[in-house]
Motif scaffolding. Sequence first.
Motif, PDB file in Angstrom:
ATOM      1  N   PHE A   3      45.754  71.346  45.957  1.00 14.05           N
ATOM      2  CA  PHE A   3      44.293  70.846  46.315  1.00 14.05           C
ATOM      3  C   PHE A   3      44.746  69.343  46.563  1.00 14.05           C
ATOM      4  N   VAL A   5      43.949  66.891  49.195  1.00 13.65           N
ATOM      5  CA  VAL A   5      43.296  66.482  50.732  1.00 13.65           C
ATOM      6  C   VAL A   5      43.759  64.948  51.159  1.00 13.65           C
ATOM      7  N   ARG A  11      37.751  64.130  52.335  1.00  8.37           N
ATOM      8  CA  ARG A  11      37.446  63.727  50.723  1.00  8.37           C
ATOM      9  C   ARG A  11      36.079  63.261  50.740  1.00  8.37           C
ATOM     10  N   TYR A 112      39.866  72.785  51.599  1.00  6.64           N
ATOM     11  CA  TYR A 112      41.311  72.900  51.724  1.00  6.64           C
ATOM     12  C   TYR A 112      42.002  74.091  51.971  1.00  6.64           C
ATOM     13  N   SER A 114      44.836  76.122  50.922  1.00  8.65           N
ATOM     14  CA  SER A 114      46.140  75.959  50.364  1.00  8.65           C
ATOM     15  C   SER A 114      47.160  77.043  50.728  1.00  8.65           C
ATOM     16  N   SER A 134      43.495  70.485  55.550  1.00  4.94           N
ATOM     17  CA  SER A 134      41.945  70.309  55.702  1.00  4.94           C
ATOM     18  C   SER A 134      41.244  71.624  56.273  1.00  4.94           C
ATOM     19  N   GLN A 162      41.500  74.851  60.817  1.00  9.33           N
ATOM     20  CA  GLN A 162      42.449  74.714  59.378  1.00  9.33           C
ATOM     21  C   GLN A 162      43.640  74.430  59.817  1.00  9.33           C
TER      22      GLN A 162
END
Length: 209
Positions: A3, A5, A11, A112, A114, A134, A162
């Motif tokens: 995680f 970012v 953020r 986020y 992943s 992100s 994404q």
Amino acid sequence: MFFQVKNPMVRYFILTIFVVFIAFGAQSQSPVYVNHTEIGPMFGKSNDYDYRVNFSIQTFNGVKINPNHEVGFLVGLDTYSGLNLMPVALGWRGIREKGKRTSPYLSLDLGYGSALLEKRDRQGQRESWYEGGSLFSPAIGLRRKSRGGKSAFSWSLGFKRQGASFYEGVRGGGLSTGFSEGRLPPGFISVREENYVFNSLLLKWGLVF
């Protein structure tokens, strides 16, 4: 990273939603748990401009802080060609209820995507891996309550943006750090980077309880 970012704007939005969640939660006397699980296709174009159809599943777990607002945490799975990303996000749901079984709603997920499910591939001195990016996903839809009112079905149309990156490097004793600043990660003498942005139109069917 699970995680990490890097985008400061993302953020900022995540922090804002978190603060709103705490503020509303503090004001609510009896928050009600909400689960909203959705599945459906994602439509978009690949890097070579061919049309693609992918699959998405996600589950939102949160609280109803008042009759019109829900906030919570979302996890899921998005299956792109050769790449699986796991969304991890904070989410908001806004419902316009007027005492009827069918109600319109809006949603927004920020977080986020992943690449935790993707394995690093190493052959000799060469190593390749994916990292996520992100996530931004708004949607509009309808909810229809069951006759008992304890659950509901949902249908929605949304958009998902994404990011992801692919790295291919050669190990050889590099000592520099701070890859996000353009330097090599520890142990590499060269790294090739490819960045991707997936813009998708989503059709989702869901169950709320």
